[in-house]
Design a protein around this motif. Sequence first.
Motif, PDB file in Angstrom:
ATOM      1  N   VAL A 142      41.697   4.498 -19.391  1.00  0.00           N
ATOM      2  CA  VAL A 142      42.069   2.954 -18.976  1.00  0.00           C
ATOM      3  C   VAL A 142      40.553   2.749 -19.716  1.00  0.00           C
ATOM      4  CG1 VAL A 142      41.944   2.049 -16.777  1.00  0.00           C
ATOM      5  CG2 VAL A 142      43.020   4.390 -16.960  1.00  0.00           C
ATOM      6  N   MET A 143      40.596   0.778 -19.931  1.00  0.00           N
ATOM      7  CA  MET A 143      40.310   0.456 -20.293  1.00  0.00           C
ATOM      8  C   MET A 143      40.627  -0.242 -19.277  1.00  0.00           C
ATOM      9  SD  MET A 143      38.331  -1.230 -21.695  1.00  0.00           S
ATOM     10  CE  MET A 143      36.849  -0.201 -22.585  1.00  0.00           C
ATOM     11  N   VAL A 144      39.505  -1.164 -18.199  1.00  0.00           N
ATOM     12  CA  VAL A 144      40.119  -2.225 -17.497  1.00  0.00           C
ATOM     13  C   VAL A 144      39.450  -3.586 -18.079  1.00  0.00           C
ATOM     14  CG1 VAL A 144      38.922  -3.252 -15.401  1.00  0.00           C
ATOM     15  CG2 VAL A 144      39.065  -0.388 -15.368  1.00  0.00           C
ATOM     16  N   LEU A 145      40.765  -4.765 -17.804  1.00  0.00           N
ATOM     17  CA  LEU A 145      40.127  -5.345 -18.947  1.00  0.00           C
ATOM     18  C   LEU A 145      39.811  -6.582 -16.918  1.00  0.00           C
ATOM     19  CD1 LEU A 145      43.460  -5.770 -20.800  1.00  0.00           C
ATOM     20  CD2 LEU A 145      40.887  -4.918 -20.847  1.00  0.00           C
ATOM     21  N   ASP A 146      39.635  -6.606 -16.485  1.00  0.00           N
ATOM     22  CA  ASP A 146      39.706  -7.935 -15.406  1.00  0.00           C
ATOM     23  C   ASP A 146      39.666  -6.728 -13.677  1.00  0.00           C
ATOM     24  OD1 ASP A 146      39.067  -9.918 -13.015  1.00  0.00           O
ATOM     25  OD2 ASP A 146      40.323 -11.009 -14.523  1.00  0.00           O
ATOM     26  N   GLN A 147      38.435  -6.128 -12.787  1.00  0.00           N
ATOM     27  CA  GLN A 147      38.564  -5.777 -11.537  1.00  0.00           C
ATOM     28  C   GLN A 147      39.143  -6.608 -10.591  1.00  0.00           C
ATOM     29  OE1 GLN A 147      34.393  -5.018 -11.319  1.00  0.00           O
ATOM     30  NE2 GLN A 147      35.061  -3.358 -12.712  1.00  0.00           N
ATOM     31  N   GLY A 148      39.503  -8.250 -10.774  1.00  0.00           N
ATOM     32  CA  GLY A 148      40.322  -8.689  -9.805  1.00  0.00           C
ATOM     33  C   GLY A 148      39.413  -8.654  -8.678  1.00  0.00           C
ATOM     34  N   ARG A 149      38.296  -9.037  -8.981  1.00  0.00           N
ATOM     35  CA  ARG A 149      37.783 -10.145  -7.953  1.00  0.00           C
ATOM     36  C   ARG A 149      37.271 -11.473  -8.167  1.00  0.00           C
ATOM     37  NH1 ARG A 149      34.379  -9.115  -2.879  1.00  0.00           N
ATOM     38  NH2 ARG A 149      32.903 -10.737  -2.725  1.00  0.00           N
ATOM     39  N   GLY A 150      37.191 -12.008  -7.596  1.00  0.00           N
ATOM     40  CA  GLY A 150      36.966 -13.788  -8.148  1.00  0.00           C
ATOM     41  C   GLY A 150      35.655 -14.078  -8.395  1.00  0.00           C
ATOM     42  N   ARG A 151      35.197 -14.914  -9.029  1.00  0.00           N
ATOM     43  CA  ARG A 151      34.448 -14.775  -9.578  1.00  0.00           C
ATOM     44  C   ARG A 151      33.459 -16.747  -9.469  1.00  0.00           C
ATOM     45  NH1 ARG A 151      34.514 -17.369 -15.742  1.00  0.00           N
ATOM     46  NH2 ARG A 151      36.159 -18.761 -15.034  1.00  0.00           N
ATOM     47  N   PHE A 152      32.201 -16.930  -9.615  1.00  0.00           N
ATOM     48  CA  PHE A 152      31.248 -17.813  -9.013  1.00  0.00           C
ATOM     49  C   PHE A 152      31.532 -19.011 -10.879  1.00  0.00           C
ATOM     50  CE2 PHE A 152      30.784 -15.379  -5.634  1.00  0.00           C
ATOM     51  CZ  PHE A 152      30.924 -16.486  -4.417  1.00  0.00           C
ATOM     52  N   VAL A 153      31.685 -20.456 -10.544  1.00  0.00           N
ATOM     53  CA  VAL A 153      31.197 -21.270 -11.374  1.00  0.00           C
ATOM     54  C   VAL A 153      30.561 -22.519 -10.971  1.00  0.00           C
ATOM     55  CG1 VAL A 153      32.850 -20.360 -13.214  1.00  0.00           C
ATOM     56  CG2 VAL A 153      33.317 -22.591 -11.353  1.00  0.00           C
ATOM     57  N   ASP A 154      29.617 -22.719 -12.177  1.00  0.00           N
ATOM     58  CA  ASP A 154      28.936 -23.897 -11.829  1.00  0.00           C
ATOM     59  C   ASP A 154      29.683 -25.469 -11.330  1.00  0.00           C
ATOM     60  OD1 ASP A 154      28.413 -24.822 -14.114  1.00  0.00           O
ATOM     61  OD2 ASP A 154      27.161 -25.412 -14.636  1.00  0.00           O
ATOM     62  N   ARG A 155      28.780 -26.436 -11.238  1.00  0.00           N
ATOM     63  CA  ARG A 155      29.183 -27.483 -10.895  1.00  0.00           C
ATOM     64  C   ARG A 155      30.594 -27.865 -12.641  1.00  0.00           C
ATOM     65  NH1 ARG A 155      25.775 -32.089  -9.575  1.00  0.00           N
ATOM     66  NH2 ARG A 155      25.791 -31.043  -7.834  1.00  0.00           N
ATOM     67  N   ASN A 156      29.812 -27.082 -13.647  1.00  0.00           N
ATOM     68  CA  ASN A 156      30.540 -27.891 -14.805  1.00  0.00           C
ATOM     69  C   ASN A 156      30.966 -26.481 -15.421  1.00  0.00           C
ATOM     70  OD1 ASN A 156      28.995 -30.176 -15.078  1.00  0.00           O
ATOM     71  ND2 ASN A 156      27.082 -28.269 -15.312  1.00  0.00           N
ATOM     72  N   GLY A 157      31.483 -25.266 -14.827  1.00  0.00           N
ATOM     73  CA  GLY A 157      32.924 -24.614 -14.669  1.00  0.00           C
ATOM     74  C   GLY A 157      31.814 -23.800 -15.906  1.00  0.00           C
ATOM     75  N   LYS A 158      30.420 -23.578 -15.919  1.00  0.00           N
ATOM     76  CA  LYS A 158      29.619 -21.913 -16.303  1.00  0.00           C
ATOM     77  C   LYS A 158      30.055 -21.037 -15.371  1.00  0.00           C
ATOM     78  CE  LYS A 158      26.926 -25.468 -19.458  1.00  0.00           C
ATOM     79  NZ  LYS A 158      25.659 -25.409 -19.126  1.00  0.00           N
ATOM     80  N   ALA A 159      29.980 -19.960 -16.259  1.00  0.00           N
ATOM     81  CA  ALA A 159      30.040 -18.577 -15.655  1.00  0.00           C
ATOM     82  C   ALA A 159      28.929 -18.314 -14.785  1.00  0.00           C
ATOM     83  CB  ALA A 159      30.540 -17.581 -16.522  1.00  0.00           C
ATOM     84  N   LEU A 160      28.943 -17.849 -13.876  1.00  0.00           N
ATOM     85  CA  LEU A 160      27.275 -17.665 -12.895  1.00  0.00           C
ATOM     86  C   LEU A 160      27.420 -16.372 -12.789  1.00  0.00           C
ATOM     87  CD1 LEU A 160      27.239 -20.329 -10.763  1.00  0.00           C
ATOM     88  CD2 LEU A 160      26.230 -19.848 -12.566  1.00  0.00           C
TER      89      LEU A 160
END
Length: 585
Positions: A54-72
């Motif tokens: 298996v190669m997991v592409l997305d574990q499915g948990r939501g994510r956090f981004v900053d006010r400009n949409g940058k990944a945190l």
Amino acid sequence: MIIRKRATIFIVITFLFLLGLIYRLAEIQLIRTESFSASKVNLIEESVRQRTQVMVLDQGRGRFVDRNGKALTHDYFPSLILFPFLKHTQWPVEELASILQVPSSEIIKSIKDIKEPIVYGAPDPVALSETQMEQINKLKIPGVFAVHRQSKVEDLVAEHLIGIIRQDRDQVLKRYADKVEEGNLSVHTPIGILGLQQVFDEFLLPEGESKLMYHVDNQGGPLFGIDVKYTAPANPYYPISIQTTIDKSIQEEVEKITTDTKLKKGGVVLLDIKTNEIVAMVSSPSLNHSNPFSSEGGAHNYLLEPQIPGSVFKTIVAAAAIENNIITPNRLFNCDLDIYGQIDDHKLGQLNFEDSFAQSCNQTFASLANELVKHKPSTIEDFANKLGLIQPVGWNGDVFHFDDFNQLPVNRSGRIWEDDTDKSAERAVSQTAIGQKEVRVTPLAVANMMGTIARGGEKKQVKAVSKILYKNGSTLFTFKDQALEGEALSPYTIAKLQQLLHRVVTDPKGTGRRFQALDTEVAGKSGTAETGRENIQKEKLYNKWFAGYFPATSPKYALVVVELDVPGNQAVTNDVFYKIVDSLE
């Protein structure tokens, strides 16, 4: 007879054993396949896991981004996935190499000894363009995929605010027993245990992984040919993103300044005055991800916990004195005396009210507080509430089926009095007036107070999150600005406070005069609070504060820097405040 009886007993025992074995097999294969034993093991998942690569592409948990949409927390990067069976087949490696503009020998070498699928180039994956991804997938080579794969952000920021996740079987069962029982959640699913990860955990829980799967036999060979399957949750709107109010670039700069100046215990909070949103928040010491709740794990977010404020609290007494009209133009205070009327080590002479605030004369505010409390015992706490200093200040409201939802993991009240009888004790009132005795306020609430004054008295709840977003970027929920409950100060009192806070910096003898060297004008108040503690060298330890806003005449940010339990001569509070303002000019 004895032999027959023994034979009967043996047959019965054997029958019961076989019956139990049959039931156990039925339980494993038919009845409890998705939630077996006290550990709630999903036997189907475990069986599949043993027979798949298996190669997991997305574990499915939501994510956090900053006010400009940058990944945190994590982002999605275009990646090239290669499966192990490629080394046993004939495939157009030259065509792939041409698209990547690398020698084909490098690609062949990368898969020579692999037993599991790999991301080509890892740990520094090759960056693919959208055009390259399209060209690779058009080749339709079995075992070669160009996909967007979830990847953890390398340099995590705002860790105390964002928090952390980890596997915790007991907590999963405690919080989500119904989901586990229904087979919708594994006890091994990582969940939020700190910060916003914990607060928003139910929104962030995965509905399932997105992955590439390849079935193999017990020798690792193809079980159903070389067909690789893609599986993903059916809902295209998930996982979601939590859009925080953090500005990642500013947060990184504030963290660098805090680290470089060696602020060991305490932290920084920066608010956007217009929206009352947290732009940056740093708590020191840093977070130990492997053992955050140990004595040195750094789990405390000191910006959200009540601290002794010292002279920052004089802002409240000043507001009460102004609004109650007990300040006269010619009134002077003997600032050669301490709060008890004794000769002070730091003699300041005879000062009027404005100079007393700028130079932080304790005698002035002890005298004023006693006058105010004698007239009305609740005066000090009334005015603390008018400036949003002792009530919980974090965003609170209804969110879907969550009643009374708090954005912040800790949304604590401050306090002024622990015992109401202190209000009739002159010495206790004097100590309270200068932010000592039982006064405890959170640095976030102090920043909120400064923001309230800078906005002209408008009280707002503090936000750390602005929106919840679907996977496609559309809005699931918006956290609207909300007012803090309670009375506000009069415009006249607010204007006078603004003048006083500015004078702390502009006065040649003001406690904030160092900030005159900045290109940006600052308004604020210093604070030095005795903690009653000592270090191993028997040095007295203090809480050192500077709280304010800038630019003074057209405010944009409210900033609080606090250093806790530090010898007075080693504090870096002003250094940190200065450098942050300088970096934002």
